[in-house]
Design a protein around this motif. Structure first.
Motif, PDB file in Angstrom:
ATOM      1  N   ASP A  12       0.858  -1.189   0.000  1.00 33.66           N
ATOM      2  CA  ASP A  12       0.000   0.000   0.000  1.00 33.66           C
ATOM      3  C   ASP A  12       0.887   1.230   0.000  1.00 33.66           C
ATOM      4  OD1 ASP A  12      -1.869   2.101   0.733  1.00 33.66           O
ATOM      5  OD2 ASP A  12      -3.204   0.507   1.424  1.00 33.66           O
ATOM      6  N   ASP A  13       0.548   2.230  -0.796  1.00 37.18           N
ATOM      7  CA  ASP A  13       1.382   3.431  -0.850  1.00 37.18           C
ATOM      8  C   ASP A  13       1.155   4.365   0.330  1.00 37.18           C
ATOM      9  OD1 ASP A  13      -1.175   3.992  -1.970  1.00 37.18           O
ATOM     10  OD2 ASP A  13      -0.387   5.777  -2.944  1.00 37.18           O
ATOM     11  N   SER A  14       0.113   4.170   1.102  1.00 39.88           N
ATOM     12  CA  SER A  14      -0.177   5.000   2.265  1.00 39.88           C
ATOM     13  C   SER A  14       0.477   4.400   3.513  1.00 39.88           C
ATOM     14  CB  SER A  14      -1.687   5.106   2.484  1.00 39.88           C
ATOM     15  OG  SER A  14      -1.970   5.586   3.781  1.00 39.88           O
ATOM     16  N   SER A  15       1.374   5.166   4.139  1.00 40.08           N
ATOM     17  CA  SER A  15       2.025   4.661   5.355  1.00 40.08           C
ATOM     18  C   SER A  15       1.000   4.441   6.463  1.00 40.08           C
ATOM     19  CB  SER A  15       3.132   5.608   5.813  1.00 40.08           C
ATOM     20  OG  SER A  15       2.606   6.876   6.130  1.00 40.08           O
ATOM     21  N   LEU A  16      -0.026   5.270   6.519  1.00 41.28           N
ATOM     22  CA  LEU A  16      -1.086   5.105   7.514  1.00 41.28           C
ATOM     23  C   LEU A  16      -1.824   3.780   7.310  1.00 41.28           C
ATOM     24  CD1 LEU A  16      -2.728   6.364   9.860  1.00 41.28           C
ATOM     25  CD2 LEU A  16      -4.191   7.381   8.115  1.00 41.28           C
ATOM     26  N   ASN A  17      -2.146   3.468   6.074  1.00 45.24           N
ATOM     27  CA  ASN A  17      -2.840   2.206   5.777  1.00 45.24           C
ATOM     28  C   ASN A  17      -1.945   1.001   6.010  1.00 45.24           C
ATOM     29  OD1 ASN A  17      -5.171   3.593   5.090  1.00 45.24           O
ATOM     30  ND2 ASN A  17      -4.638   3.685   2.920  1.00 45.24           N
ATOM     31  N   ARG A  18      -0.659   1.105   5.643  1.00 44.61           N
ATOM     32  CA  ARG A  18       0.272  -0.002   5.900  1.00 44.61           C
ATOM     33  C   ARG A  18       0.368  -0.264   7.399  1.00 44.61           C
ATOM     34  NH1 ARG A  18       3.554   2.796   2.241  1.00 44.61           N
ATOM     35  NH2 ARG A  18       4.941   3.441   3.942  1.00 44.61           N
ATOM     36  N   ARG A  19       0.505   0.809   8.172  1.00 48.98           N
ATOM     37  CA  ARG A  19       0.623   0.663   9.630  1.00 48.98           C
ATOM     38  C   ARG A  19      -0.661   0.080  10.217  1.00 48.98           C
ATOM     39  NH1 ARG A  19       3.091   5.085  10.552  1.00 48.98           N
ATOM     40  NH2 ARG A  19       1.259   6.407  10.465  1.00 48.98           N
ATOM     41  N   GLY A  20      -1.818   0.538   9.737  1.00 53.94           N
ATOM     42  CA  GLY A  20      -3.095   0.020  10.231  1.00 53.94           C
ATOM     43  C   GLY A  20      -3.256  -1.464   9.968  1.00 53.94           C
ATOM     44  N   SER A  86      -9.531   1.767  -1.155  1.00 56.41           N
ATOM     45  CA  SER A  86     -10.597   2.763  -1.043  1.00 56.41           C
ATOM     46  C   SER A  86     -11.276   2.940  -2.395  1.00 56.41           C
ATOM     47  CB  SER A  86     -10.043   4.093  -0.533  1.00 56.41           C
ATOM     48  OG  SER A  86      -9.035   4.554  -1.398  1.00 56.41           O
ATOM     49  N   ALA A  87     -10.695   2.382  -3.435  1.00 58.63           N
ATOM     50  CA  ALA A  87     -11.305   2.424  -4.758  1.00 58.63           C
ATOM     51  C   ALA A  87     -12.446   1.415  -4.767  1.00 58.63           C
ATOM     52  CB  ALA A  87     -10.274   2.082  -5.825  1.00 58.63           C
ATOM     53  N   ASP A 103     -10.441 -11.800  -3.134  1.00 56.54           N
ATOM     54  CA  ASP A 103     -11.515 -11.003  -2.556  1.00 56.54           C
ATOM     55  C   ASP A 103     -11.166  -9.533  -2.658  1.00 56.54           C
ATOM     56  OD1 ASP A 103     -13.919 -10.417  -1.315  1.00 56.54           O
ATOM     57  OD2 ASP A 103     -13.450 -11.468   0.544  1.00 56.54           O
ATOM     58  N   PHE A 104     -12.178  -8.696  -2.478  1.00 55.40           N
ATOM     59  CA  PHE A 104     -12.021  -7.247  -2.532  1.00 55.40           C
ATOM     60  C   PHE A 104     -12.696  -6.676  -1.298  1.00 55.40           C
ATOM     61  CE2 PHE A 104     -13.072  -2.942  -3.517  1.00 55.40           C
ATOM     62  CZ  PHE A 104     -12.095  -2.497  -4.372  1.00 55.40           C
ATOM     63  N   VAL A 105     -11.933  -5.972  -0.471  1.00 61.80           N
ATOM     64  CA  VAL A 105     -12.470  -5.345   0.729  1.00 61.80           C
ATOM     65  C   VAL A 105     -12.335  -3.843   0.551  1.00 61.80           C
ATOM     66  CG1 VAL A 105     -12.250  -5.100   3.230  1.00 61.80           C
ATOM     67  CG2 VAL A 105     -11.750  -7.298   2.130  1.00 61.80           C
ATOM     68  N   ALA A 106     -13.466  -3.132   0.579  1.00 59.93           N
ATOM     69  CA  ALA A 106     -13.436  -1.674   0.440  1.00 59.93           C
ATOM     70  C   ALA A 106     -13.070  -1.051   1.779  1.00 59.93           C
ATOM     71  CB  ALA A 106     -14.789  -1.159  -0.033  1.00 59.93           C
ATOM     72  N   ARG A 107     -11.989  -0.294   1.770  1.00 61.42           N
ATOM     73  CA  ARG A 107     -11.544   0.399   2.973  1.00 61.42           C
ATOM     74  C   ARG A 107     -12.481   1.593   3.178  1.00 61.42           C
ATOM     75  NH1 ARG A 107      -6.151   0.318   2.791  1.00 61.42           N
ATOM     76  NH2 ARG A 107      -6.184   1.320   0.788  1.00 61.42           N
ATOM     77  N   PRO A 108     -12.966   1.802   4.394  1.00 61.08           N
ATOM     78  CA  PRO A 108     -13.841   2.951   4.631  1.00 61.08           C
ATOM     79  C   PRO A 108     -13.114   4.249   4.323  1.00 61.08           C
ATOM     80  CG  PRO A 108     -13.769   1.522   6.562  1.00 61.08           C
ATOM     81  CD  PRO A 108     -12.724   1.033   5.599  1.00 61.08           C
ATOM     82  N   SER A 109     -13.808   5.154   3.680  1.00 52.50           N
ATOM     83  CA  SER A 109     -13.212   6.455   3.405  1.00 52.50           C
ATOM     84  C   SER A 109     -13.417   7.358   4.610  1.00 52.50           C
ATOM     85  CB  SER A 109     -13.860   7.082   2.162  1.00 52.50           C
ATOM     86  OG  SER A 109     -15.197   7.418   2.446  1.00 52.50           O
ATOM     87  N   ARG A 110     -12.694   8.455   4.647  1.00 51.50           N
ATOM     88  CA  ARG A 110     -12.858   9.406   5.748  1.00 51.50           C
ATOM     89  C   ARG A 110     -14.289   9.942   5.771  1.00 51.50           C
ATOM     90  NH1 ARG A 110      -7.331  11.271   4.347  1.00 51.50           N
ATOM     91  NH2 ARG A 110      -6.008  10.427   5.966  1.00 51.50           N
ATOM     92  N   ARG A 111     -14.860  10.145   4.609  1.00 57.49           N
ATOM     93  CA  ARG A 111     -16.233  10.675   4.542  1.00 57.49           C
ATOM     94  C   ARG A 111     -17.230   9.713   5.172  1.00 57.49           C
ATOM     95  NH1 ARG A 111     -15.570  12.441  -1.549  1.00 57.49           N
ATOM     96  NH2 ARG A 111     -14.433  14.363  -1.228  1.00 57.49           N
ATOM     97  N   SER A 112     -17.068   8.413   4.908  1.00 56.99           N
ATOM     98  CA  SER A 112     -18.008   7.442   5.498  1.00 56.99           C
ATOM     99  C   SER A 112     -17.811   7.373   7.004  1.00 56.99           C
ATOM    100  CB  SER A 112     -17.853   6.068   4.864  1.00 56.99           C
ATOM    101  OG  SER A 112     -16.618   5.498   5.160  1.00 56.99           O
ATOM    102  N   GLU A 113     -16.561   7.555   7.473  1.00 55.36           N
ATOM    103  CA  GLU A 113     -16.315   7.577   8.912  1.00 55.36           C
ATOM    104  C   GLU A 113     -16.975   8.785   9.549  1.00 55.36           C
ATOM    105  OE1 GLU A 113     -14.670   5.435  10.995  1.00 55.36           O
ATOM    106  OE2 GLU A 113     -14.588   4.074   9.300  1.00 55.36           O
ATOM    107  N   GLU A 114     -16.908   9.939   8.865  1.00 52.25           N
ATOM    108  CA  GLU A 114     -17.502  11.160   9.408  1.00 52.25           C
ATOM    109  C   GLU A 114     -19.029  11.032   9.482  1.00 52.25           C
ATOM    110  OE1 GLU A 114     -16.024  14.125   6.738  1.00 52.25           O
ATOM    111  OE2 GLU A 114     -13.995  14.050   7.586  1.00 52.25           O
ATOM    112  N   ARG A 115     -19.629  10.354   8.517  1.00 53.63           N
ATOM    113  CA  ARG A 115     -21.082  10.188   8.521  1.00 53.63           C
ATOM    114  C   ARG A 115     -21.566   9.338   9.681  1.00 53.63           C
ATOM    115  NH1 ARG A 115     -21.661   8.052   2.799  1.00 53.63           N
ATOM    116  NH2 ARG A 115     -19.864   9.166   2.131  1.00 53.63           N
ATOM    117  N   ARG A 116     -20.739   8.403  10.143  1.00 53.63           N
ATOM    118  CA  ARG A 116     -21.159   7.525  11.233  1.00 53.63           C
ATOM    119  C   ARG A 116     -21.089   8.207  12.599  1.00 53.63           C
ATOM    120  NH1 ARG A 116     -18.254   1.877  10.199  1.00 53.63           N
ATOM    121  NH2 ARG A 116     -16.810   3.067   8.990  1.00 53.63           N
ATOM    122  N   VAL A 117     -20.337   9.280  12.697  1.00 56.42           N
ATOM    123  CA  VAL A 117     -20.163   9.948  13.998  1.00 56.42           C
ATOM    124  C   VAL A 117     -21.381  10.765  14.330  1.00 56.42           C
ATOM    125  CG1 VAL A 117     -18.777  11.630  15.251  1.00 56.42           C
ATOM    126  CG2 VAL A 117     -17.681   9.995  13.733  1.00 56.42           C
TER     127      VAL A 117
END
Length: 117
Positions: A12-20, A86-87, A103-117
């Motif tokens: 993954d090119d995102s260090s945050l996603n790799r760490r997660g 996230s695609a 398999d394909f797992v869609a990573r939640p986007s920041r927008r979907s996280e904000e909607r749940r709060v």
């Protein structure tokens, strides 16, 4: 009798996603992180050298995207791949599956996280 842990390579090119993903793998007693890569080119080299049991793969990456990675990997060393991206477009999920992903797992986007709060 101890069972062998499933060795996972995270690409993954995102260090945050790799760490997660690495943190999730570390918490699971049946999984072991065997490597991480920040793009498909580095990931392909690691996949061939490390021979992981499964690969967690992002699709949108520089240098070598996930689709090209899947084509090359399946031609050289077929390996189970779970796309974590996230695609979340259906076409991209089906294309990844057609190229050999399990398999394909869609990573939640920041927008979907904000909607749940």
């Amino acid at each position: 009798m101890a069972t062998r842990k499933l060795r996972v390579l995270v690409i993954d090119d995102s260090s945050l996603n790799r760490r997660g993903l690495a943190d999730l793998i570390a918490q699971d007693g049946e999984l072991e992180l065997c490597g991480v890569a920040q793009d498909g080119e580095e990931g392909l080299k690691q996949a061939l050298a490390l021979r992981p049991d499964v690969i967690a793969l992002d699709l949108q990456m520089p240098r070598l995207d996930g689709f090209t990675f899947l084509r090359l990997l399946m031609a050289k060393r077929p390996t189970p791949v779970v796309v974590v991206s996230s695609a979340g477009k259906k076409e991209e999920a089906f294309r990844a599956l057609e190229l050999g992903a399990l398999d394909f797992v869609a990573r939640p986007s920041r927008r979907s996280e904000e909607r749940r709060v």
